[in-house]
Motif scaffolding. Structure first.
Motif, PDB file in Angstrom:
ATOM      1  N   GLU A   1      34.816  15.544  35.692  1.00 61.38           N
ATOM      2  CA  GLU A   1      35.418  16.040  34.448  1.00 61.38           C
ATOM      3  C   GLU A   1      36.889  16.336  34.707  1.00 61.38           C
ATOM      4  O   GLU A   1      37.218  17.163  35.552  1.00 61.38           O
ATOM      5  CB  GLU A   1      34.677  17.287  33.957  1.00 61.38           C
ATOM      6  CG  GLU A   1      33.274  16.968  33.449  1.00 61.38           C
ATOM      7  CD  GLU A   1      32.449  18.199  33.089  1.00 61.38           C
ATOM      8  OE1 GLU A   1      31.383  18.018  32.484  1.00 61.38           O
ATOM      9  OE2 GLU A   1      32.867  19.326  33.423  1.00 61.38           O
ATOM     10  N   THR A   2      37.746  15.645  33.989  1.00 58.82           N
ATOM     11  CA  THR A   2      39.179  15.794  34.261  1.00 58.82           C
ATOM     12  C   THR A   2      39.880  16.619  33.187  1.00 58.82           C
ATOM     13  O   THR A   2      41.013  17.038  33.356  1.00 58.82           O
ATOM     14  CB  THR A   2      39.856  14.421  34.341  1.00 58.82           C
ATOM     15  OG1 THR A   2      39.534  13.694  33.148  1.00 58.82           O
ATOM     16  CG2 THR A   2      39.338  13.638  35.545  1.00 58.82           C
ATOM     17  N   HIS A   3      39.219  16.824  32.067  1.00 62.88           N
ATOM     18  CA  HIS A   3      39.846  17.582  30.988  1.00 62.88           C
ATOM     19  C   HIS A   3      38.913  18.707  30.592  1.00 62.88           C
ATOM     20  O   HIS A   3      37.688  18.522  30.573  1.00 62.88           O
ATOM     21  CB  HIS A   3      40.114  16.657  29.793  1.00 62.88           C
ATOM     22  CG  HIS A   3      40.955  17.288  28.723  1.00 62.88           C
ATOM     23  ND1 HIS A   3      40.437  18.114  27.759  1.00 62.88           N
ATOM     24  CD2 HIS A   3      42.289  17.217  28.477  1.00 62.88           C
ATOM     25  CE1 HIS A   3      41.401  18.529  26.951  1.00 62.88           C
ATOM     26  NE2 HIS A   3      42.545  17.999  27.367  1.00 62.88           N
ATOM     27  N   TRP A   4      39.485  19.850  30.309  1.00 62.20           N
ATOM     28  CA  TRP A   4      38.635  21.006  30.021  1.00 62.20           C
ATOM     29  C   TRP A   4      37.679  20.753  28.866  1.00 62.20           C
ATOM     30  O   TRP A   4      36.572  21.276  28.844  1.00 62.20           O
ATOM     31  CB  TRP A   4      39.464  22.255  29.771  1.00 62.20           C
ATOM     32  CG  TRP A   4      40.345  22.219  28.543  1.00 62.20           C
ATOM     33  CD1 TRP A   4      41.608  21.750  28.469  1.00 62.20           C
ATOM     34  CD2 TRP A   4      40.007  22.644  27.220  1.00 62.20           C
ATOM     35  NE1 TRP A   4      42.096  21.855  27.199  1.00 62.20           N
ATOM     36  CE2 TRP A   4      41.133  22.409  26.405  1.00 62.20           C
ATOM     37  CE3 TRP A   4      38.867  23.210  26.651  1.00 62.20           C
ATOM     38  CZ2 TRP A   4      41.156  22.698  25.055  1.00 62.20           C
ATOM     39  CZ3 TRP A   4      38.891  23.514  25.289  1.00 62.20           C
ATOM     40  CH2 TRP A   4      40.020  23.257  24.505  1.00 62.20           C
ATOM     41  N   ARG A   5      38.114  19.924  27.911  1.00 65.65           N
ATOM     42  CA  ARG A   5      37.252  19.657  26.751  1.00 65.65           C
ATOM     43  C   ARG A   5      35.937  18.993  27.165  1.00 65.65           C
ATOM     44  O   ARG A   5      34.879  19.245  26.566  1.00 65.65           O
ATOM     45  CB  ARG A   5      37.998  18.779  25.751  1.00 65.65           C
ATOM     46  CG  ARG A   5      38.657  19.530  24.606  1.00 65.65           C
ATOM     47  CD  ARG A   5      37.671  19.792  23.469  1.00 65.65           C
ATOM     48  NE  ARG A   5      37.017  18.552  23.076  1.00 65.65           N
ATOM     49  CZ  ARG A   5      37.610  17.592  22.356  1.00 65.65           C
ATOM     50  NH1 ARG A   5      38.831  17.731  21.914  1.00 65.65           N
ATOM     51  NH2 ARG A   5      36.940  16.503  22.050  1.00 65.65           N
ATOM     52  N   GLN A   6      36.011  18.145  28.213  1.00 64.16           N
ATOM     53  CA  GLN A   6      34.789  17.482  28.672  1.00 64.16           C
ATOM     54  C   GLN A   6      33.774  18.527  29.125  1.00 64.16           C
ATOM     55  O   GLN A   6      32.578  18.437  28.818  1.00 64.16           O
ATOM     56  CB  GLN A   6      35.102  16.534  29.830  1.00 64.16           C
ATOM     57  CG  GLN A   6      35.995  15.370  29.427  1.00 64.16           C
ATOM     58  CD  GLN A   6      36.429  14.564  30.641  1.00 64.16           C
ATOM     59  OE1 GLN A   6      36.951  15.124  31.612  1.00 64.16           O
ATOM     60  NE2 GLN A   6      36.212  13.260  30.589  1.00 64.16           N
TER      61      GLN A   6
END
Lengths: 982, 417
Positions: free
Chosen positions: A625-630
């Motif tokens: 997961e590279t983005h907090w939204r993920q």
């Protein structure tokens, strides 16, 4: 360089030599020197520049009242601006730089201001720099700012450590001169717990600077012997290098101890300074007196000192400020300087005394009826012009001039509670007045007892009075023999002679400025101060204030007591901000509150966020997961699909017990609680007295007279304080006890379709829907006997429980829940997912509970019961708060699914201009809903209920975002609540 | 006498002999058209605007001490228009516009300096609230710019960005915000009012308010009785006491607020910086002192001085935000008496007594309001109608619940605003 002006004697350790640098030039000094005494010993008189005219200046005093000899001490991040060289204790390797000059101390370009002095009078800046209007900020002010100021901060983070502490004593003695030492000795021998604080690094006060004898010893010797005895008394605490900065309420005194300022830098772990809060039963102020100058033309040159300072340098530090000196005094004390210097072999060319009847001159040359009317020497005094009583002018070549206009008792701290000092005609000075801080009395010179005997006697008398008041037996030992010379003074404030005569040297306030202030009707001392800046320099008026107001008194024809003083305020001398802050800075500014699952969350690599004092897990990233939204989307979706776990310990928890507990809740909550059955919980809405919603949360009835209230995280402390106020002040007759248990229980939310399945694996009791229905609450055990509390409540809108165990089991419980949850693919979610789910459900939280909105605004108007009285009920029904077109909570969705929303945006009708008249309300909270696949938001919209289904714009003028939105119900997800009852 | 640079030069060349008194010291007359109780910033500006805008000059301003000796002489000198609730928004916007022409209007350099105000935020929730506020400011016609963390760093590089308890998320930048030389504002208005014939009477304490048949007829003072058709009460922290002379019990509590100034320093802080997490605000005066303050001392008091716990609290916040100030030395501290109102917003209104008017409830934000407060109060006293920029400051809003302006959202607990 050799110490060209060092003479015999003094309390310096000549066996050791310190090397130090001032403006890059190397010099030698000795232990016991100050920076100023060491520079003077090396023949350096020029140490600074004045604030406005950049006049060359040397030290005027030998103490903390110094207005002129200010330097930047040390370099790099430890650079300290505006350090008074007169109290900076010399250490080996000291580095100091002059300040407020460019390019150098000797050649300062801004001394051009001195040439322009005829224009740069008091307050000239109020009368100009107004044209053209745009030039103030662009041209005039930047130039003024660059020219103003004294020393420079390094602009680097202060690397030093500061500490704080509390001290308690029967008697605090401020000042270790003859009065303070005698008071301490008397009280100490009587067994009182005494603290003796003195700002100097060597106790003894003026005794160190005088040639007096006490009994058969020198004054300094007596002081040393007395200090040695006091050091041997276990009930006496000696605090040198400690300045008492102020008298506060209830006998509390602030004091700053300079622990490491006399060292090149503090030892590792050692604080630079300590702020002490001293709780004193009684206080004796024995802070001595400060000499004041006389105003005469060009009385500010390096080499012109107060007479007492001139002899202090000779007697204490073995320094001849000049090899040929004169003294100008209107009182007998100034003559002591002349005699002491002459005895040291310094050539005293004359004593100029405006009185005809001064003391016997002995071998000194007296110019009686004389006045100094002019001085010369750009960077250091070279000659003075004296006008004799017969009007004859005579020029004397001198290197130094001692000036004495009399002594002002240091009444400052006696006036910190705003009492005013009173004028004592006999000594021509202000002495402490009535109405000072309770428990404080002055002794010695601070009380106007200016002789050594007077100091000893009044110090002893003060201690006897304190001992008696505290019920202790103290003995009035026979006082040692000491001088008891009367104060012979004839006030002389200014010499009648054209020219510029300084009053406040640092701020360049001259007699002309006071005259101008008078001419312009700034005659009140407060106006005089504020208009001319008299007394606003770093010496806080210690050297110039009385002189200035006396000259104003002469101009107005009022007496000095009629003219009065300005108000004395803490601190007594300037205090480093670092010392007042102590260790509360950086990460230690406020304590961290950590949740019981913090350790576990850290191991999982959770991202944390500050929530008030708490650190909470915001989300739990997983590999890939590279983005907090993920991460957040996954946590939301998995919770709604199966089960999620969240640490909700931060919610406030208050146990409420007693036979009136139910009735109490009925009064503090807007909705009814008296009918809540045992084993159930209910959502409660708490109003403030003014009818605005204060807080919300669930409260469970655990037993007949036992309730557990939960509050929001933000208001946990406030609600508890509020309940205590209600209990203790409003309804003291009620049988209600409350205690905050926020820290006592670790509480986790378990939410989602599999919540029950997961909890059944750890809860020992039956928690089937029948046994533990929606809004059920009760005491249970988990994991085979550990006591726990279980609540079936939901913030997420899912089938959900909150399970609480004693805090010390919180870490174990989260690990157990995660382990048992594996079979359900349980997730642990953070505050972001929590926020998403509550917005999807339309639950209000901090952004909606903003302290400005009513239950009606939130769509919860029906919760406010009219059938009973409760706090806030009456005022919530005021006509202006129940209007139909008021704000209502609504849901917001972008018309286009990829439309962006931002919280804080305002509602505008489509096509309307962004002006206040068109403003319809604002978006309170915005999240991305993974279920709806778009941004959603809550907001308060005027007349919002009637606007459901309509289209508007959500406009953020700060970012340029302008999104067409649809107004919808705030319940985006499962509006009927079927899931949470499952 | 007109002030100007040329005049300063001329007087410099001629021995400063031409400067006259900045105001007269008249003896009180027995009768005036209007009496203003309170010679602080608000009272003096009221008198000035009554004279200038409404031509009413037969006025006395009664001051128990010296002119400008109240809160205008003891504050942190911040001028801003960053309110967001209707009622407040238009009023402070109006005030800022008056500030922007004040030097030329008064012919007095009050050193109003629009150096920019930056309110920092430290959480998503605070940012949301500042976005709401910033939009309201722009809707009102004022200015606001949202800064992210790097934007703040560009303006305020000396803040602690790395080792901080509450990370800096960003800030709301209000470029037209700034400071002014507080004493000069009082003096400028005093001089302007005096020039127009207003009697400024110092050392004259009001001891009673005369009311006949529900109508004010004058005041009793330590310098004798003075009759007047209209009386305005503008006494800030003493409002409750003076209003009690007219039989009123005001919804005001008086609390002490401390403020601080350091020794003079070369320029190091260019803006006004406000730190919400610690309630700390700071700027640097043109003279070089750092001027800063924080919370109330929390207990009701008329003492005009504070205690150590709040001193320490303020310094801790300062050191947490900008640890470079550790070696700046605090030179003076002082306490002002704040007239705290139930919703944190002021009142400019008539009273139940005909001819008696009230201007109070400035909490700790009265300095920035001085021009508009006087302007609107003068309008009310002269015309008996509220000025359009101050229609919200009604005394009855607490009874009706209409138009409450609780910007802080703390409710009717006076010391929490």
């Amino acid at each position: 360089m050799s110490q060209s002006h060092r003479i015999d004697g003094g309390q310096i350790d000549r066996s050791r030599t310190f090397r130090f640098r001032f403006d890059g030039v190397g010099y030698n000094g000795h232990p016991g020197d100050t920076l100023a005494s060491a520079l003077l010993a090396n023949g350096v008189r020029l140490m600074g520049r004045s604030f406005k005219y950049h006049r060359p200046r040397g030290p005027m005093t030998a103490g903390s009242e110094e207005p002129n000899a200010l330097v930047e001490l040390r370099t790099g991040a430890r650079q300290e601006p505006n350090t008074r060289a007169t109290v900076a204790e010399l250490f080996d390797g000291m580095r100091a730089q002059s300040q407020n000059r460019w390019p150098s101390l000797r050649f300062d370009a801004l001394s051009v201001n001195d040439r322009l002095n005829t224009f740069f009078t008091a307050g000239f800046y109020y009368k100009t720099f107004m044209w053209p209007a745009a030039f103030w900020e662009k041209v005039y002010e930047p130039i003024i700012r660059r020219a103003a100021g004294l020393g420079s901060l390094s602009a680097k983070h202060d690397p030093d450590v500061y500490d704080k502490g509390f001290l308690h004593c029967d008697l605090l003695v401020i000042g270790a001169g003859p009065a303070g030492l005698m008071a301490t000795l008397t009280a100490g021998r009587a067994g009182l717990r005494v603290i003796l604080a003195d700002e100097d690094f060597r106790m003894g006060g003026r005794l160190n600077a005088e040639t007096f004898t006490i009994g058969d010893q020198s004054g300094a010797g007596w002081a040393e012997a007395t200090v040695a005895e006091l050091a041997s008394l276990p009930n006496v605490r000696l605090m040198p290098r400690t300045t008492v900065i102020g008298a506060f309420d209830h006998g509390v005194y602030g004091a700053v101890e300079r622990v490491a300022d006399h060292l090149p830098e503090p030892a590792p772990g050692q604080p630079r300074q300590i702020l002490w809060r001293i709780y004193a039963g009684r206080t004796v102020l024995a802070g001595g007196a400060t000499e004041r100058p006389i105003a005469f033309p060009d009385n500010d040159r390096p080499g012109i000192l107060l007479a007492g300072a001139l002899r202090a340098y000779a007697n204490r530090w073995g320094v001849a400020v000049g090899k040929r000196v004169a003294v100008f005094t209107n009182n007998d004390d100034g003559w002591r300087t002349a005699h002491d210097l002459a005895a040291k072999g310094i050539e005293v060319v004359a004593v100029i005394d405006p009185r005809e009847d001064g003391p016997e001159a002995g071998s000194l040359r007296a110019i009686r009826g004389g006045e100094v009317v002019a001085t010369k020497g750009r960077l250091g005094l070279t000659e003075i012009t004296v006008r004799s009583g017969k009007g004859r002018l005579e020029t004397l070549r001198v290197e130094a001039l001692g000036v004495s206009g009399g002594w002002n008792p240091n009444v400052n701290i006696t006036s910190h509670h705003r009492s005013r000092p009173v004028w004592d005609e006999d000594i021509a000075a202000f002495v402490p007045g009535a109405g000072g801080p309770p428990g404080l009395m002055a002794a010695g010179a601070a009380a106007g007892r200016l002789s050594t005997h007077g100091a000893l006697a009044s110090g002893q008398a003060a201690a006897l009075e304190v001992a008696e008041a505290l019920g202790k037996q103290a003995t009035a030992d026979t006082l040692p023999q000491a001088e008891d010379a009367p104060v012979n003074i004839r006030p002389l404030w200014q010499v009648a002679k054209e020219g510029r005569a300084w009053i406040d040297q640092q701020n360049d306030v001259t007699v002309k400025d006071v005259k101008l202030a008078h001419q312009e009707n700034f005659t009140s001392v407060e106006h005089l101060k504020r208009y001319t800046t008299l007394g606003m320099a770093t010496d806080q008026g210690k050297t110039g204030n009385v002189l200035g107001l006396a000259i104003m008194a002469e101009l107005t024809g009022r007496s000095i007591p009629e003219t009065g003083t300005t108000i004395y305020r803490p601190p007594y001398t300037p205090v480093a901000m670092g010392a007042l802050a102590g260790r509360s800075r950086g990460r230690e500014f406020k304590p961290f509150r950590l949740t019981p699952s913090h350790k576990w969350a850290t191991e999982q690599g959770a991202v944390f966020v500050e929530v008030g004092m708490w650190l909470r897990a915001q989300w739990f990233p997983r590999p890939g997961e590279t983005h907090w939204r993920q991460s957040v989307d996954r946590e939301v979706l998995q919770t709604r699909k199966s089960v999620g776990i969240c640490d909700v310990t931060t919610l406030g928890k208050i146990d409420i017990q007693g036979t009136d507990a139910g009735a109490f809740l009925n009064r503090v909550y807007a909705n009814t609680f008296a009918t809540l059955p045992v084993g159930k919980c209910r959502y409660g809405l708490m109003l403030r007295e003014d009818g605005i919603v204060y807080d919300d949360g669930t409260t469970a009835r655990m037993g007949e007279n036992e309730y557990v209230m939960t509050t929001t995280t933000a208001n946990a402390v406030g609600v508890f304080r509020h309940l205590e106020y209600c209990r203790q002040c409003l309804w003291p007759d009620m049988d209600v006890q409350i205690i905050s248990t926020t820290e006592a229980w670790a509480q986790f939310s378990v939410a989602g379709p599999n919540a029950r399945n997961l909890l059944e694996k750890i809860v020992d009791q039956d928690i089937s829907d029948a046994a533990f229905p929606y809004m059920g609450a009760g005491n249970v055990t988990v994991c085979g006997g550990l006591r726990a509390r279980l609540f079936r409540i939901s913030f997420s809108g899912e089938l959900a429980y909150e399970i609480a165990v004693p805090t010390r089991y919180g870490d174990a419980l989260i690990r157990r829940l995660v382990a048992e949850g594996k079979e359900f693919d349980a997730v642990v979610y953070g505050t972001e997912a929590l926020g998403v789910m509550r917005v999807e459900k339309g639950h209000v939280a901090g952004n909606e509970l903003n302290g400005q909105t009513t239950a009606l605004n939130m769509g919860l108007g029906k919760m406010v019961s009219k059938k009973k009285d409760s706090i806030g009920m009456v005022l919530s029904q005021r006509e202006g708060m129940v209007t139909e077109d008021g704000l209502r909570l609504v849901g917001v969705k972008p018309v286009k699914p990829d439309g962006k929303l931002e919280a804080g945006s305002h509602f505008l009708p489509i096509g309307a201009r962004p002006v206040l008249a068109n403003d319809g309300g604002w978006l309170t909270s915005k999240v991305y809903s993974p279920h709806l696949g778009c941004d959603i938001a809550l907001g308060y919209l005027k007349g919002g209920t009637d606007k459901i289904g309509q289209r508007m714009r959500a406009v953020n003028l700060l970012t340029g975002l302008d999104t067409e939105v649809e107004i919808v119900s705030p319940h985006f997800f499962d509006p009927e609540g079927e899931r949470l009852r499952g | 006498m007109q002030y100007s640079g040329l005049r300063v030069i001329w007087e410099g060349l001629t021995g400063q002999k031409g400067w006259g008194p900045m105001w007269r010291d008249p003896a009180p007359k027995t009768t005036y058209d209007m009496v203003i109780i309170g010679g602080g910033g608000h009272g003096l500006s009221t008198a000035y605007y009554l004279a200038r805008e409404h031509g009413i000059t037969n006025i006395a301003v009664l001051e128990k001490g010296y002119l400008g000796g109240g809160n205008i002489g003891r504050n942190t000198t911040i001028v801003r228009a960053n309110y967001f609730l209707p009622g407040n928004s238009e009023f402070y916007s109006h005030s800022l516009k008056l500030w922007e022409g004040l030097e030329q209007d008064l012919n007095y350099n009050v050193m109003h300096s629009q150096r920019g105000l930056i309110n920092l935020f430290h959480s998503d929730g605070q940012r949301d609230a500042f976005v709401r506020r910033g939009n309201a400011m722009i809707n009102q016609g004022d200015d606001a710019i949202l800064l992210d963390r790097e934007g703040v760093r560009r303006y305020l590089p000396y803040l602690d960005f790395d080792n901080t308890r509450f990370p800096i998320y960003g800030g709301l930048y209000h470029p037209r915000g700034g400071t002014a030389r507080h004493d000069a504002v009082a003096w400028g208005y005093a001089r302007g009012a005096d020039q127009r014939g207003v009697d400024l009477i110092q050392n004259c304490e009001v001891t009673g308010i005369d009311i006949e048949n529900g109508r004010v007829t004058g005041v009793q003072t330590t310098r004798g009785a003075i009759r007047a058709k209209k009386v305005g009460i503008v006494v800030a922290g003493r409002s409750s006491q003076v209003a009690a002379m007219a039989g009123m019990r005001l919804p005001i509590e008086s609390h002490v607020l401390q403020a601080f100034v350091t020794e003079g320093l070369k320029p190091v802080i260019d803006h006004v910086v406000s730190f919400g997490m610690g309630h700390f605000y700071i700027s640097q005066s043109d003279k070089g002192g750092l001027v800063f303050g924080g919370d109330l001392d929390f207990y009701a008091s008329y003492a005009a001085r504070g205690n150590l716990p709040m001193v320490e609290h303020v310094m801790e916040a300062g050191m947490a935000l900008m640890p470079m100030i550790g070696k700046a030395k605090v030179l003076r501290s002082w306490g002002g008496i704040m007239d705290m109102s139930p919703d944190g917003s002021p009142m400019i209104d008539r009273t139940h007594v005909e001819g008696l008017y009230l201007n109070c409830g400035w909490n700790y934000g009265g300095f920035k309001a001085v021009p508009a407060s006087g302007h609107c109060f003068a309008h009310l006293m002269a015309t008996d109608r509220p000025h359009e920029a101050a229609t919200g400051f009604r005394l009855d809003r607490f009874a009706t619940g209409r138009g409450l302006m609780d910007e802080e959202g703390t409710g009717a607990q006076h010391n929490l605003h």
